[in-house]
Design a protein around this motif. Structure first.
Motif, PDB file in Angstrom:
ATOM      1  N   PHE A  42     -75.314  38.460 138.238  1.00  0.00           N
ATOM      2  CA  PHE A  42     -74.192  39.147 137.612  1.00  0.00           C
ATOM      3  C   PHE A  42     -74.627  40.143 136.550  1.00  0.00           C
ATOM      4  CE2 PHE A  42     -72.396  35.317 139.367  1.00  0.00           C
ATOM      5  CZ  PHE A  42     -71.240  35.769 139.964  1.00  0.00           C
ATOM      6  N   ILE A  91     -75.874  39.875 133.614  1.00  0.00           N
ATOM      7  CA  ILE A  91     -75.420  39.608 132.252  1.00  0.00           C
ATOM      8  C   ILE A  91     -76.653  39.461 131.377  1.00  0.00           C
ATOM      9  CG2 ILE A  91     -74.215  37.929 130.808  1.00  0.00           C
ATOM     10  CD1 ILE A  91     -72.602  37.283 133.387  1.00  0.00           C
ATOM     11  N   GLN A  92     -76.548  39.964 130.143  1.00  0.00           N
ATOM     12  CA  GLN A  92     -77.658  39.833 129.199  1.00  0.00           C
ATOM     13  C   GLN A  92     -78.035  38.355 129.042  1.00  0.00           C
ATOM     14  OE1 GLN A  92     -78.660  41.959 126.076  1.00  0.00           O
ATOM     15  NE2 GLN A  92     -78.710  43.515 127.634  1.00  0.00           N
ATOM     16  N   LEU A 121     -75.590  31.744 126.022  1.00  0.00           N
ATOM     17  CA  LEU A 121     -74.675  31.328 124.952  1.00  0.00           C
ATOM     18  C   LEU A 121     -73.761  30.204 125.455  1.00  0.00           C
ATOM     19  CD1 LEU A 121     -74.024  32.182 122.073  1.00  0.00           C
ATOM     20  CD2 LEU A 121     -72.338  33.752 122.962  1.00  0.00           C
ATOM     21  N   MET A 131     -72.961  45.334 117.238  1.00  0.00           N
ATOM     22  CA  MET A 131     -73.165  45.153 118.679  1.00  0.00           C
ATOM     23  C   MET A 131     -72.837  46.437 119.442  1.00  0.00           C
ATOM     24  SD  MET A 131     -71.913  41.265 119.371  1.00  0.00           S
ATOM     25  CE  MET A 131     -71.830  41.330 121.143  1.00  0.00           C
ATOM     26  N   ILE A 178     -77.825  43.529 117.094  1.00  0.00           N
ATOM     27  CA  ILE A 178     -77.211  42.215 116.921  1.00  0.00           C
ATOM     28  C   ILE A 178     -77.464  41.784 115.493  1.00  0.00           C
ATOM     29  CG2 ILE A 178     -79.177  40.769 117.603  1.00  0.00           C
ATOM     30  CD1 ILE A 178     -77.047  39.168 119.259  1.00  0.00           C
ATOM     31  N   ILE A 180     -77.406  38.229 113.446  1.00  0.00           N
ATOM     32  CA  ILE A 180     -77.153  36.791 113.413  1.00  0.00           C
ATOM     33  C   ILE A 180     -77.353  36.228 112.012  1.00  0.00           C
ATOM     34  CG2 ILE A 180     -77.624  36.321 115.823  1.00  0.00           C
ATOM     35  CD1 ILE A 180     -80.374  35.437 115.073  1.00  0.00           C
ATOM     36  N   PHE A 236     -83.034  41.461 116.549  1.00  0.00           N
ATOM     37  CA  PHE A 236     -82.914  40.001 116.627  1.00  0.00           C
ATOM     38  C   PHE A 236     -83.847  39.329 115.625  1.00  0.00           C
ATOM     39  CE2 PHE A 236     -83.776  35.804 118.266  1.00  0.00           C
ATOM     40  CZ  PHE A 236     -82.520  35.358 118.597  1.00  0.00           C
ATOM     41  N   ILE A 276     -72.764  32.575 115.674  1.00  0.00           N
ATOM     42  CA  ILE A 276     -72.578  32.413 117.113  1.00  0.00           C
ATOM     43  C   ILE A 276     -71.104  32.576 117.472  1.00  0.00           C
ATOM     44  CG2 ILE A 276     -72.825  30.777 119.018  1.00  0.00           C
ATOM     45  CD1 ILE A 276     -75.476  31.797 118.064  1.00  0.00           C
ATOM     46  N   ILE A 330     -70.309  36.239 117.405  1.00  0.00           N
ATOM     47  CA  ILE A 330     -70.799  36.929 118.605  1.00  0.00           C
ATOM     48  C   ILE A 330     -69.922  36.579 119.799  1.00  0.00           C
ATOM     49  CG2 ILE A 330     -72.752  37.106 120.202  1.00  0.00           C
ATOM     50  CD1 ILE A 330     -74.574  36.628 117.788  1.00  0.00           C
ATOM     51  N   ALA A 331     -69.570  35.279 119.909  1.00  0.00           N
ATOM     52  CA  ALA A 331     -68.720  34.857 121.018  1.00  0.00           C
ATOM     53  C   ALA A 331     -67.368  35.567 120.956  1.00  0.00           C
ATOM     54  CB  ALA A 331     -68.529  33.347 120.992  1.00  0.00           C
ATOM     55  N   ILE A 384     -67.707  39.051 122.168  1.00  0.00           N
ATOM     56  CA  ILE A 384     -67.859  39.123 123.628  1.00  0.00           C
ATOM     57  C   ILE A 384     -66.516  38.926 124.304  1.00  0.00           C
ATOM     58  CG2 ILE A 384     -68.880  37.995 125.630  1.00  0.00           C
ATOM     59  CD1 ILE A 384     -71.198  37.240 123.745  1.00  0.00           C
ATOM     60  N   LEU A 398     -73.055  43.483 124.775  1.00  0.00           N
ATOM     61  CA  LEU A 398     -74.286  43.431 123.990  1.00  0.00           C
ATOM     62  C   LEU A 398     -75.174  44.638 124.292  1.00  0.00           C
ATOM     63  CD1 LEU A 398     -75.516  41.485 121.948  1.00  0.00           C
ATOM     64  CD2 LEU A 398     -76.800  40.460 123.777  1.00  0.00           C
ATOM     65  N   THR A 399     -74.940  45.273 125.444  1.00  0.00           N
ATOM     66  CA  THR A 399     -75.746  46.436 125.789  1.00  0.00           C
ATOM     67  C   THR A 399     -75.338  47.664 124.989  1.00  0.00           C
ATOM     68  OG1 THR A 399     -74.254  46.520 127.645  1.00  0.00           O
ATOM     69  CG2 THR A 399     -76.491  45.853 128.107  1.00  0.00           C
ATOM     70  N   ILE A 410     -67.219  36.202 130.387  1.00  0.00           N
ATOM     71  CA  ILE A 410     -68.457  36.908 130.711  1.00  0.00           C
ATOM     72  C   ILE A 410     -68.471  37.296 132.190  1.00  0.00           C
ATOM     73  CG2 ILE A 410     -70.945  36.589 130.933  1.00  0.00           C
ATOM     74  CD1 ILE A 410     -70.787  34.854 128.406  1.00  0.00           C
ATOM     75  N   SER A 436     -68.286  41.056 133.777  1.00  0.00           N
ATOM     76  CA  SER A 436     -69.380  41.497 134.643  1.00  0.00           C
ATOM     77  C   SER A 436     -68.844  42.006 135.974  1.00  0.00           C
ATOM     78  CB  SER A 436     -70.348  40.339 134.852  1.00  0.00           C
ATOM     79  OG  SER A 436     -71.156  40.589 135.962  1.00  0.00           O
TER      80      SER A 436
END
Lengths: 359, 352
Positions: free
Chosen positions: A140, A142-143, A149, B71, B76, B78, B132, B270, B273-274, B277, B283-284, B330, B334
């Motif tokens: 897929f 995905i990173q 995660l 992001m 990133i 953290i 990171f 975390i 970040i979640a 997302i 993240l790209t 996710i 995608s």
């Protein structure tokens, strides 16, 4: 004159090698300890509670304590190389693998075949979780950090659920052979396991095309595919290897402590493992890798921790000092800073040349 | 295809990835909440429970804005959770042991955040060290420093601060208690701060030059450089802003709990970040919005409420459902992005 030029050439070659940063960092830590307290390096022979003659000392505890980290760093390096990202679920996956290991052990009487069976079961479970991450990454697109995660969030609760929320202990001399010492051998077993595992992986990479394929997928996935390498397969493969690493690390830790605590087992190790890869001179953006660098990186991190403990820094405050050292190391290793240093050196060097000419 | 559109005189702008992902997030949240209202009713129909999502997580909304910003530049951060913990501890110790005033403690909080942002931004943008690693070191540093400042949890007793902490804004609607008395819905001042920051960042990202640069740098830093955008400075300011938001978030956290503790904001980075997302930030880099992040935080916390309401009270279920929800979002993102890419490629080949 000739000697100095060959020396300069040798130094330049070393400074261009990927191992320059980790070796330099290790050198710094050692030099610091030499000046601080030379007795830090002393190794003594002791007799432990089980009546074995064993080696003890700071160096041994560094090598011993970094075992799990070194093994995870090896797996993390391969994942980093092929997928251009990092798996942050290794700690949680190790908790799952350790829980399965303990569950199988407790269901049977602990003998050597049962331990092997437990390891195998844990390995299969860990590989399944790794394949879940691998599928998200390879299929897929995905990173890796985002994909892992999910297991990072859900992993420790799953480990909790495997053993019904308890923290069961396992006690057997056979397990202490894995976690501490084998009678008659004065070196802690985890060190031997790391050496054996390291040799195995190195041989596998050297005598097959695996290493080349992994790197080529990481450097240019399209070109790799055009050359007949299946990038999806290679990515799944590195995650499977990481799954094996996770199992070994989790099992060593269970054997070492004698119980499984899903909340605390190998906590925050994913951060240290990624750090080991970076300190080892490997780019976190994938491509070429040096396993030796990552393993040295793992030992640097542990050496730093043990040094700070020896300096009577409290265990919770160690992180702050560690962070400063890490920043110093990565700043020195940064290409921008290296360029500045080279410029300054060139300027000084030219000046001295001019002086020679004048004279 | 393009030419046909021009001829009919109906220029139809293709919807951008940011807007598409944002729409999905918001509609999923609304669907989830409506479902919860219908199935479980009870607490979900109570406006106070809805507002408590904001009351309890105002700090998370603030720091998530910074994380989203970073992001979008394909970086990133953290370190934000550790910074929040450090600020709560430092401010409480400052007010208790050094009898500092509330105003000075606010300046201290912003100063710590700003300092973290400047150092991290410099290391990432100008020395080109992997973000990171830099922010991981930032996390280690702040968490370690928190225990150096004080190992034991501390509680604030400053009267001005306590008055501020207990201040509630009463809203003109609410519920009726059992005796028929009217209980107005209450929100904390932190919520106003959080929503104001979301709004400001949204405006900045949408209409300011800096905001557009952030998207350009994250989308493709090389072409951004060729367009004359100062890539280094843009990245630097993204990290500085993330640091400042961590500073504000830390103080909002302190206003919510009133205590400094090394375990404060555990794994907040975390969660941030979640949330980003789930809110459709990739993240790209180059794609994302803070409105999405706001709904990300709300979705993350609503699913926890739903898990509790459905009778799975053991705490591990919350983590497992959070993992499942992340997995869902996710995969969805995608699949959608891959389909769009294929469709677009199909168009271009047809045009040629």
């Amino acid at each position: 004159m000739v000697n100095s030029t060959t020396l300069v050439k040798g130094l330049r070659k070393l400074s261009q090698s990927q191992l320059a940063i980790p070796l330099f960092a290790l050198f710094l830590v050692i030099v610091f300890n030499v000046f601080r307290d030379i007795s830090f390096f002393s190794i003594s022979v002791k007799t432990n509670n089980f009546g074995n003659t064993v080696l003890s000392g700071n160096l041994i505890s560094i090598l011993n304590g970094a075992s799990e980290l070194a093994i995870l760093a090896i797996g993390m390096t391969l994942v980093t190389s092929a997928t251009k990202g990092q798996d942050i679920s290794v700690g949680a996956a190790a908790a799952i693998a350790g829980s399965v290991f303990v569950k199988v052990l407790r269901a049977n009487e602990i003998t050597m075949p049962v331990i092997l069976l437990a390891l195998l079961t844990a390995c299969i479970v860990a590989i399944l979780f790794a394949l879940f991450n691998g599928m998200l990454v390879a299929r897929f697109d995905i990173q890796p950090m985002i994909a892992s995660l999910i297991v990072f969030t859900a992993g420790r609760p799953i480990a909790y659920w495997i053993n019904g929320g308890a923290t069961p202990n396992v006690d057997s001399p056979l397990l202490s052979y894995i976690g501490s010492f084998i009678p008659g051998i004065p070196i802690p077993s985890p060190i031997l396991i790391v050496i054996a595992f390291g040799i195995l992986i190195t041989l596998a990479l050297r005598f097959t095309n695996l290493g080349l394929y992994i790197q080529s997928v990481g450097i240019n996935e399209r070109a790799a595919r055009l050359n007949g390498i299946n990038p999806v397969l290679m990515k799944l493969l590195v995650f499977m290897i990481l799954g094996v690493c996770v199992t070994i690390a989790g099992s060593i830790n269970v054997c070492r402590i004698g119980l499984i605590n899903h909340e605390t087992i190998l906590i925050d190790i994913e951060m240290d493992a990624i750090l080991a890869v970076a300190i080892g001179g490997n780019a976190l953006s994938g491509g070429k890798f040096k396993l030796a660098g990552s393993v040295i990186g793992a030992y640097i991190i542990q050496a730093l921790t043990i040094t700070l403990y020896a300096m009577k820094v409290s265990s919770t405050a160690v992180k702050a000092y560690k962070a400063i050292v890490i920043i110093v190391i990565v700043v020195l290793g940064s290409p921008v800073v290296q360029k500045w240093v080279l410029q300054i050196r060139d300027r000084l060097f030219k000046k001295s040349m001019k002086l020679v000419e004048y004279k | 295809m393009e030419s046909v559109r021009k001829q009919t005189g109906k220029p139809k702008e293709p919807i951008s990835s940011t807007t598409l992902l944002l729409t999905i997030t918001i509609s999923t949240f609304i669907a989830m909440y409506l479902l919860a209202m219908i199935v479980w009713g009870g607490g979900f129909l109570n406006p106070q429970q809805f507002l408590d999502i904001f009351n309890n997580n105002a700090y998370l909304i603030v720091i998530s804005c910074g994380v989203t910003l970073v992001m979008i530049t394909a970086g990133i951060d953290i370190s934000v959770g550790g910074t929040v913990a450090l600020i709560t501890m430092a401010c409480v110790v400052f007010m208790e042991d050094y009898s500092g005033s509330v105003a000075a403690s606010i300046i201290l909080a912003l100063g710590i955040g700003l300092a973290m942002g400047i150092v991290q931004g410099f290391l990432v943008a100008y020395l080109k060290i992997q973000p990171f690693i830099v922010t991981l070191a930032g996390m280690f540093f702040t968490k370690g420093m928190t225990t150096i400042v004080s190992k034991a949890p501390r509680t604030a007793t400053n009267e001005v601060f306590l008055a501020m902490k207990n201040f509630r804004i009463e809203l003109p609607f609410g519920t009726y208690g059992k005796t028929g008395n009217f209980i107005p819905a209450r929100i904390e001042p932190g919520v106003i701060i959080a929503l104001a920051i979301v709004f400001i960042v949204w405006v900045v990202l949408k209409w300011s030059r800096f905001g557009r640069n952030v998207y350009a740098v994250g989308g493709n830093s090389e072409s951004a450089l060729m367009l004359g955008i100062n890539v280094k400075r843009t990245k630097f300011f993204a990290y500085v802003l993330s640091g400042i938001f961590a500073g504000i978030g830390g103080y909002v956290y302190l206003m919510h709990t009133g205590a400094g503790n090394a375990a404060n904001a555990y794994q907040a980075e975390i969660q941030a970040i979640a949330s980003s997302i789930i809110g459709g930030t990739l993240l790209t880099g180059g794609v994302g919005s803070v409105i999405g992040t706001l709904f990300g935080v709300m979705s993350l916390k609503t699913i926890n409420n739903i898990v509790i309401a459905s009778g799975l009270r053991e705490p591990y279920w919350q983590s497992i459902t959070t993992g499942l929800m992340l997995c869902f979002f996710i995969l969805l993102q995608s699949v959608i992005l891959t389909l769009r890419k294929k469709k677009r490629q199909g168009f271009t080949t047809a045009d040629v």
